[in-house]
Design a protein around this motif. Structure first.
Motif, mmCIF file in Angstrom:
data_model
loop_
_atom_site.group_PDB
_atom_site.id
_atom_site.type_symbol
_atom_site.label_atom_id
_atom_site.label_comp_id
_atom_site.label_asym_id
_atom_site.label_seq_id
_atom_site.Cartn_x
_atom_site.Cartn_y
_atom_site.Cartn_z
ATOM 1 N N ARG A 1 -1.637 4.673 15.063
ATOM 2 C CA ARG A 1 -0.539 5.240 14.262
ATOM 3 C C ARG A 1 0.433 4.153 13.834
ATOM 4 O O ARG A 1 1.025 4.234 12.760
ATOM 5 C CB ARG A 1 0.189 6.325 15.066
ATOM 6 C CG ARG A 1 1.266 7.034 14.290
ATOM 7 C CD ARG A 1 1.735 8.276 15.017
ATOM 8 N NE ARG A 1 2.296 8.020 16.321
ATOM 9 C CZ ARG A 1 3.542 7.627 16.547
ATOM 10 N NH1 ARG A 1 4.375 7.409 15.547
ATOM 11 N NH2 ARG A 1 3.974 7.442 17.779
ATOM 12 N N ARG B 1 3.497 4.419 11.365
ATOM 13 C CA ARG B 1 3.558 5.727 10.703
ATOM 14 C C ARG B 1 4.355 6.716 11.548
ATOM 15 O O ARG B 1 4.322 6.701 12.774
ATOM 16 C CB ARG B 1 2.159 6.275 10.456
ATOM 17 C CG ARG B 1 1.415 5.490 9.389
ATOM 18 C CD ARG B 1 0.042 6.029 9.124
ATOM 19 N NE ARG B 1 0.071 7.402 8.643
ATOM 20 C CZ ARG B 1 -1.028 8.132 8.464
ATOM 21 N NH1 ARG B 1 -2.220 7.618 8.723
ATOM 22 N NH2 ARG B 1 -0.942 9.367 8.033
ATOM 23 N N ASP B 2 5.069 7.572 10.887
ATOM 24 C CA ASP B 2 5.878 8.593 11.537
ATOM 25 C C ASP B 2 4.998 9.595 12.275
ATOM 26 O O ASP B 2 3.989 10.067 11.734
ATOM 27 C CB ASP B 2 6.722 9.306 10.475
ATOM 28 C CG ASP B 2 7.622 10.355 11.069
ATOM 29 O OD1 ASP B 2 8.529 9.993 11.847
ATOM 30 O OD2 ASP B 2 7.408 11.550 10.755
ATOM 31 N N GLU C 1 4.525 12.859 10.462
ATOM 32 C CA GLU C 1 3.654 12.714 9.285
ATOM 33 C C GLU C 1 2.177 12.745 9.702
ATOM 34 O O GLU C 1 1.360 13.425 9.075
ATOM 35 C CB GLU C 1 3.973 11.383 8.592
ATOM 36 C CG GLU C 1 3.027 10.995 7.486
ATOM 37 C CD GLU C 1 3.237 9.552 7.044
ATOM 38 O OE1 GLU C 1 2.229 8.877 6.766
ATOM 39 O OE2 GLU C 1 4.400 9.107 6.974
ATOM 40 N N VAL C 2 1.849 12.017 10.751
ATOM 41 C CA VAL C 2 0.462 11.985 11.234
ATOM 42 C C VAL C 2 0.065 13.352 11.782
ATOM 43 O O VAL C 2 -1.043 13.839 11.514
ATOM 44 C CB VAL C 2 0.275 10.883 12.290
ATOM 45 C CG1 VAL C 2 -1.103 10.971 12.940
ATOM 46 C CG2 VAL C 2 0.480 9.511 11.663
#
Length: 89
Positions: free
Chosen positions: A25, A28-29, A32-33
């Motif tokens: 990840r 990445r937030d 969001e994932v």
């Protein structure tokens, strides 16, 4: 039906899997994932921290797709036959 407690090996496998997913990840937030995988942010948080050491197969497939990590790599990590986490891009 009563579910049997997880073994120490299964708990360790869950920690390895969580670490791989957290590393994949990267920046990445989390929300969001989680949304991309169709799960709640809390579920992803629990998987990444090892508090949910045996997530469902569909959840793992969706996380692999969202993070562009092949299912084979996720399975190898679960089994403990994976590459070092630094190899995950």
């Amino acid at each position: 039906m009563v579910r049997q407690p997880l073994t120490s090996e299964q708990l360790e496998a869950g920690r390895r899997l969580g670490a791989l997913l957290r590393r994949a990840r990267a920046g990445r937030d989390l929300a969001e994932v989680a949304q991309a995988a169709g799960i709640s942010p809390e579920t992803l948080r629990k998987i990444e921290t090892g508090r949910l050491p045996s997530p469902g197969f569909g959840t793992i497939v969706c996380l692999g797709e969202a993070l562009d990590v092949p299912v084979q790599d996720l399975a190898a990590t679960w089994r403990g036959t994976d590459l070092p986490l630094e190899a995950v891009s």
